[in-house]
Write a protein that holds these residues in place. Structure first.
Motif, PDB file in Angstrom:
ATOM      1  N   ALA A 265       0.832  -1.208   0.000  1.00 39.28           N
ATOM      2  CA  ALA A 265       0.000   0.000   0.000  1.00 39.28           C
ATOM      3  C   ALA A 265       0.860   1.248   0.000  1.00 39.28           C
ATOM      4  O   ALA A 265       0.593   2.214  -0.736  1.00 39.28           O
ATOM      5  N   SER A 266       1.908   1.244   0.811  1.00 34.27           N
ATOM      6  CA  SER A 266       2.790   2.409   0.888  1.00 34.27           C
ATOM      7  C   SER A 266       3.528   2.644  -0.425  1.00 34.27           C
ATOM      8  O   SER A 266       3.618   3.780  -0.915  1.00 34.27           O
ATOM      9  N   ILE A 267       4.042   1.589  -1.030  1.00 37.61           N
ATOM     10  CA  ILE A 267       4.789   1.732  -2.278  1.00 37.61           C
ATOM     11  C   ILE A 267       3.874   2.192  -3.411  1.00 37.61           C
ATOM     12  O   ILE A 267       4.229   3.088  -4.190  1.00 37.61           O
ATOM     13  N   ARG A 268       2.673   1.604  -3.492  1.00 42.06           N
ATOM     14  CA  ARG A 268       1.738   2.019  -4.542  1.00 42.06           C
ATOM     15  C   ARG A 268       1.358   3.488  -4.401  1.00 42.06           C
ATOM     16  O   ARG A 268       1.285   4.233  -5.384  1.00 42.06           O
ATOM     17  N   PRO A 275       5.336   9.912  -9.508  1.00 40.36           N
ATOM     18  CA  PRO A 275       5.641   9.030 -10.643  1.00 40.36           C
ATOM     19  C   PRO A 275       7.038   9.229 -11.218  1.00 40.36           C
ATOM     20  O   PRO A 275       7.533   8.350 -11.937  1.00 40.36           O
ATOM     21  N   GLY A 276       7.682  10.345 -10.896  1.00 35.24           N
ATOM     22  CA  GLY A 276       9.024  10.584 -11.421  1.00 35.24           C
ATOM     23  C   GLY A 276      10.122   9.925 -10.609  1.00 35.24           C
ATOM     24  O   GLY A 276      11.282   9.878 -11.049  1.00 35.24           O
ATOM     25  N   ASP A 277       9.793   9.394  -9.416  1.00 29.57           N
ATOM     26  CA  ASP A 277      10.814   8.759  -8.584  1.00 29.57           C
ATOM     27  C   ASP A 277      11.266   7.436  -9.184  1.00 29.57           C
ATOM     28  O   ASP A 277      10.445   6.614  -9.581  1.00 29.57           O
ATOM     29  N   PHE A 278      12.562   7.235  -9.226  1.00 34.70           N
ATOM     30  CA  PHE A 278      13.089   5.944  -9.651  1.00 34.70           C
ATOM     31  C   PHE A 278      14.181   5.452  -8.703  1.00 34.70           C
ATOM     32  O   PHE A 278      14.844   4.454  -8.955  1.00 34.70           O
ATOM     33  N   ASP A 279      14.363   6.151  -7.571  1.00 31.63           N
ATOM     34  CA  ASP A 279      15.303   5.737  -6.542  1.00 31.63           C
ATOM     35  C   ASP A 279      14.561   4.845  -5.539  1.00 31.63           C
ATOM     36  O   ASP A 279      13.646   5.316  -4.856  1.00 31.63           O
ATOM     37  N   PRO A 280      14.900   3.556  -5.431  1.00 33.45           N
ATOM     38  CA  PRO A 280      14.175   2.657  -4.518  1.00 33.45           C
ATOM     39  C   PRO A 280      14.118   3.159  -3.084  1.00 33.45           C
ATOM     40  O   PRO A 280      13.159   2.873  -2.362  1.00 33.45           O
ATOM     41  N   ARG A 281      15.133   3.943  -2.664  1.00 27.83           N
ATOM     42  CA  ARG A 281      15.123   4.452  -1.285  1.00 27.83           C
ATOM     43  C   ARG A 281      13.947   5.374  -1.032  1.00 27.83           C
ATOM     44  O   ARG A 281      13.449   5.465   0.089  1.00 27.83           O
ATOM     45  N   GLN A 282      13.490   6.049  -2.078  1.00 32.62           N
ATOM     46  CA  GLN A 282      12.401   7.007  -1.918  1.00 32.62           C
ATOM     47  C   GLN A 282      11.071   6.330  -1.608  1.00 32.62           C
ATOM     48  O   GLN A 282      10.226   6.899  -0.928  1.00 32.62           O
TER      49      GLN A 282
END
Length: 309
Positions: A265-268, A275-282
């Motif tokens: 739920a948090s990741i979705r 939608p522009g984030d591509f850093d997994p840490r974010q």
């Protein structure tokens, strides 16, 4: 502090009429979220690994992550194999540093289940490792465990006593109405507390275990669905029922689905809003926090084990 077994944990839990959370782990963020919650709540903790998780993350990686959690938190943590299907995987986990294993012979005929479980118990006890057995079959799906409603059977109290006496197991997973996965009940949620009470009275002081005990918290289901999920009609075990079970001899309550829902739920949500984030840490950082908050809620309101170290 080294890893510990479940023996003393369960003794205290039985006497204190509370349960200990056994949380399934798959990666670093899940482990961190769970351990941070337990540390803040000063709660006893079992981290458990399924055969699927062990295959996914590799045994050595999970061991090192759990060892780091012990060193970082100072908590007494039990590392448990969930649903070991044969002697070989139990042996590998015992030899590889696990302090507790489950041998799940519930799909076998009664005598074969006893023979397999006793074989694991004999090997484990010689090495100071505790063993959980299972009698009765839960419906539902979890990793490689797939049982239809037709195949599910409740635990017979008389067989439970014989099983414990003949195998020497340290705890017993019983079937009283829970099921694996998010879809636990078609109608009104119910657990067979009369059966639980009878088993507990016939095995005084002996720790019982509930599998398939996630509550499928509505806020996580709603958030998953809001951001593209299709988890419709999911219904978990009411938390007040789990709290009651912990007062009736259930010393270990397994939680997996709620962890998956909280993280997903948090990741979705994060990816939908950013939608522009591509850093997994974010997106993994808030997911880790979501797990931590969910586990703290379980420790306080469902397990009643906050401050029990």
């Amino acid at each position: 502090m080294p890893l510990v077994t479940s023996k003393e944990m369960f003794k205290k839990a039985y006497e204190g009429k509370y349960a200990i959370g056994a949380f399934n782990v798959n990666n670093m963020e899940i482990i961190q979220g769970i351990v941070d919650a337990a540390k803040e709540e000063q709660a006893p903790l079992i981290l458990q690994v399924s055969a699927g998780a062990r295959k996914y993350a590799k045994h050595i990686y999970l061991m090192k992550l759990v060892e780091a959690a012990v060193e970082d938190s100072g908590l007494p943590i039990c590392l448990h194999l969930d649903h070991g299907e044969d002697f070989e995987i139990c042996k590998a986990c015992i030899d590889g540093g696990f302090t507790s294993v489950m041998i799940d012979g519930s799909k076998l005929p009664f005598e074969e289940n006893i023979a397999l479980t006793k074989k694991v118990v004999d090997y484990a006890h010689e090495r100071g490792v505790t063993v959980e057995g299972e009698l009765g079959r839960l419906a539902g799906v979890e990793d490689a465990v797939k049982v239809s409603e037709r195949e599910a059977t409740y635990t017979d109290p008389d067989q439970a006593v014989e099983f414990v006496e003949r195998t020497g197991v340290d705890s017993l997973a019983i079937a009283i109405g829970t099921s694996h996965g998010a879809y636990k009940f078609k109608g009104e949620p119910t657990l067979d507390f009369e059966r639980l009470e009878k088993i507990s009275k016939m095995l005084p002081g002996f720790p019982l275990v509930l599998h398939g005990a996630s509550s499928v918290l509505p806020e996580f289901v709603a958030k998953c669905n809001q951001y593209g999920g299709k988890i419709q009609g999911a219904q978990g075990v009411p938390e007040e029922m789990l709290l009651k079970a912990g007062q009736m001899g259930v010393c270990k309550i397994n939680i997996d689905t709620d962890l998956r829902l909280a993280m997903t739920a948090s990741i979705r949500e994060h990816l939908a809003l950013h939608p522009g984030d591509f850093d997994p840490r974010q997106y993994l950082k808030p997911a880790r926090e979501a797990i931590k908050n969910m586990v703290k809620h379980k420790i306080r309101n469902v397990l009643n084990c906050s401050g029990r170290l």
